[in-house]
Every structure is written in C-alpha cells, then in structure tokens.
Design a protein around this motif. Structure first.
Motif: not given
Ligand SMILES: Nc1ncnc2[nH]cnc12
Ligand SMILES: CC(C)(COP(=O)(O)OP(=O)(O)OC[C@H]1O[C@@H](n2cnc3c(N)ncnc32)[C@H](O[C@H]2O[C@H](COP(=O)(O)OP(=O)(O)OP(=O)(O)O)[C@@H](O)[C@H]2O)[C@@H]1O)[C@@H](O)C(=O)NCCC(=O)NCCS
Length: 287
Positions: A29-31, A35-41, A47-52, A55-57, A268-271
């Motif tokens: 749900q978090e992922a 729109p989350k600011p500068a986070l993967v969504d 702000a990531h070059s290595d995550m999408n 991958l988070m799911l 903050a995303a983790d929390l």
């Molecule tokens: N949505 C997200 N984007 C970037 N870093 C994260 N760490 C945990 N959730 C994240």
C-alpha cells in the motif's frame, strides 16, 4: 473447549501468517500510494535510479514469510533475549532474501527492521496500541547477542554519528513516537474530515516528514535536505493538506525541491507502512 496440541499449533500458525500478510500488505500500500514526494510510486522512481514500483512490490511480497516467522517466534519463545536473537537472525535472512530478489538493491532494509519488530510485538501484545508500542520498544532496546560486530557502517550509521541525530534504531527503541504522535492521529483526523483514503495516507506521510531525522535524506542531501523535507512537508499541511488545491501546489513544490537535492525520504516511507500496519491491525481487532 480444550484445544488439541495440533489445533493449538494450527491456531498459532494462522495468527503468524495473518501478521505476515498484513506487514506485506502495508508495504504494498505504501509503495502504490501516489503522489509521494521524490519517492517511488505509481508515477515513477522519484529520486531513485535503481528502484521502481515493480521492484518495491516484489521486495514487499518476498518478505511475507519472514514477517510471519518473526510473529511465530514471538508465539513460541518465552525468553525475550532469545526472541530478540531469533528475530535478529530472521531479519538478516530477510535482508539477504530482499537483496537476492532485487538484484542487490536496498528497497526495504529499514522496513524489515520496523515492521519486523511490530509484527513480533503484535503477536503477543494486548488489544491496545500503547501496549504494542511499549512491547516493540522493549524488544528493540535488547542488544542482539548474535548481531555481526565487525561490519562496515551503513549510510545511516555514518550520518547519525556525524550529525548526532537519531535513526531507525532509536525510532523503534522509543516506541515509534512519530507514529503515536503524528501519523496515526493525522491519518484518522484526515479520514474524519472527509478526506479520501489516499489523501489521508499522504497527509500521514507528510506529518512524519515534518519531524523525522530521515538518515536517507541526511546521507543524500545533508542537513539542507532534511530541512527542505521538514519545512516543505509542514508547508503542505499548513496549506490545508493534500486534499486542498493549495496543499497540492505546495506538495509539487516540495517534490521539485527534494528531486533537485536528490533527497528521498525512505525512512518516512517505511514509517508510513508501519502506520498502515498498526492502523489495520487495530481496525481488524475492533471488528
Ligand atoms: N516508496 C519508496 N520510495 C523510496 N524508498 C522507499 N523505501 C520504502 N518505500 C520507499
Ligand atoms: C537497525 C537497523 C535499521 C540498522 O540500520 P542502520 O544502522 O543503517 O540505521 P538507519 O540508516 O538509521 O536506518 C536504516 C534504514 O531505516 C530507514 N530509516 C532512515 N531513517 C529513519 C528514521 N529516522 N526512522 C525510521 N527509519 C529510518 C531507511 O530505510 C528505508 O530507506 C532505504 C531505501 O532508501 P535509500 O536512500 O535508497 O537507501 P540506501 O540504499 O541506503 O541509499 P542509496 O545508496 O540508494 O542512496 C530502505 O532501506 C528503506 O527501508 C534507512 O535506510 C536494522 O537494519 C538492523 O540492525 N538490522 C539487523 C537485523 C535485526 O536486528 N532485525 C530485528 C528485527 S527485524
């Protein structure tokens, strides 16, 4: 009615499986929240070059059995030190599984810590949130006797030491004050104000960002980045939150600033995920 040994064991197993499922649900749900600011969504990589998002799911889903094993340990072990050592080992194994699934990308290391402790505590906590947080803090304060000692300091350890600011360990050891004082009250107040769920969750994330010493932001953008995050998040909520036109404009400004600084608030995303987990567990308990 007395439960047979087998039926008692099945009951424990299903409770642990439920907690594991809820932890992974919260991470998914978090992922997905946008729109989350500068986070993967769902819009992109922040702000990531290595995550999408994919991958988070995948990372979230691979962790479910590990969260369930942590909860199961709490249901079977009496001694807290043995329990702390067991979940420490499970946490390290979960981190290894995460890295294997993500090809070496650190998507949820902090989330394994926070949500692992919460599901462990939830397995035996009474039906009140204060007891859950107290139990979590009690576990987090125990020194893991089997933790590897000689290891290179993480990004977080380096900046927490450099700036003398608390990180993920302290957040758990204090019983998740940012959840108790900020995100859970904001989530619930936003809902009662009539905001739709996604807006309530975004407001909860921003409430965390107003005050968290996020070591991801610190290691990427220093104190300037942390200040931009905290001030910018406060500006969004002060403008009326993510459900208002002015709040959405301030949110876009916050995201532009964080992207410029390459600052991603992974803590903050983790929390936020931890917030959704606790809220769901107690909503289910009430029904
Ligand atoms: N949505 C997200 N984007 C970037 N870093 C994260 N760490 C945990 N959730 C994240
Ligand atoms: C206690 C541990 C967390 C040890 O971790 P560490 O000493 O490194 O402590 P921190 O850096 O403070 O925290 C680690 C991660 O926790 C998140 N976080 C950051 N600040 C806070 C905070 N103030 N409160 C709560 N949580 C916080 C954050 O994790 C998320 O962000 C990561 C992704 O972001 P990114 O910027 O990409 O991160 P990197 O890849 O590191 O940087 P780049 O190279 O990309 O720039 C991701 O991990 C998210 O989850 C911090 O990164 C704990 O890990 C530990 O000791 N584990 C051992 C096993 C154990 O004992 N387990 C017990 C129960 S499971």
């Amino acid at each position: 009615m007395m439960l047979t040994e087998e039926r008692y064991s099945d009951a424990l197993g299903s409770q642990a499986a439920y907690l594991g499922e809820m932890a992974t649900w919260a991470l998914e749900q978090e992922a997905r929240l946008s729109p989350k600011p500068a986070l993967v969504d769902s819009r992109g990589d922040g702000a990531h070059s290595d995550m999408n998002l994919a991958l988070m799911l995948s990372s979230a889903r691979c962790l479910e059995p590990w969260f369930a094993e942590m909860a199961k340990a709490a249901l079977t072990l009496e001694c807290d030190l043995e329990l702390r050592q067991t979940i420490g080992q499970l946490g390290r194994e979960a981190e290894a599984e995460m890295l294997s699934v993500t090809g070496g990308i650190n998507t949820h290391r902090g989330a394994i810590w926070a949500l692992g402790l919460l599901v462990t505590a939830a397995a035996t906590a009474s039906d009140c949130e204060a007891d859950l947080f107290d139990r979590t803090a009690q576990l987090a304060r125990l020194d893991d006797p089997a933790a590897p000692r000689a290891k290179a300091p993480s990004n977080g350890e380096k900046v927490a030491r450099e700036f003398r600011l608390p990180g993920a360990r302290e957040q758990a050891q204090q019983g998740f004050p940012h959840l108790r004082q900020l995100s859970l009250p904001t989530l619930r107040q936003s809902r009662s104000n009539g905001d739709v769920e996604s807006v309530a969750r975004l407001n909860a994330l921003l409430s965390i960002m107003t005050a968290l010493t996020d070591t991801c932001v610190l290691s990427r953008a220093g104190l300037a980045g942390l200040d931009a995050m905290q001030q910018g998040a406060a500006a969004v909520l002060g403008a009326g939150g993510c459900g208002s036109f002015a709040g959405r404009r301030a949110l876009a400004q916050l995201e532009a600033r964080l992207l410029h600084l390459n600052a991603s608030a992974g803590g903050a995303a983790d929390l936020l995920a931890a917030t959704l987990l606790v809220d769901r567990l107690f909503a289910d308990a009430i029904q």
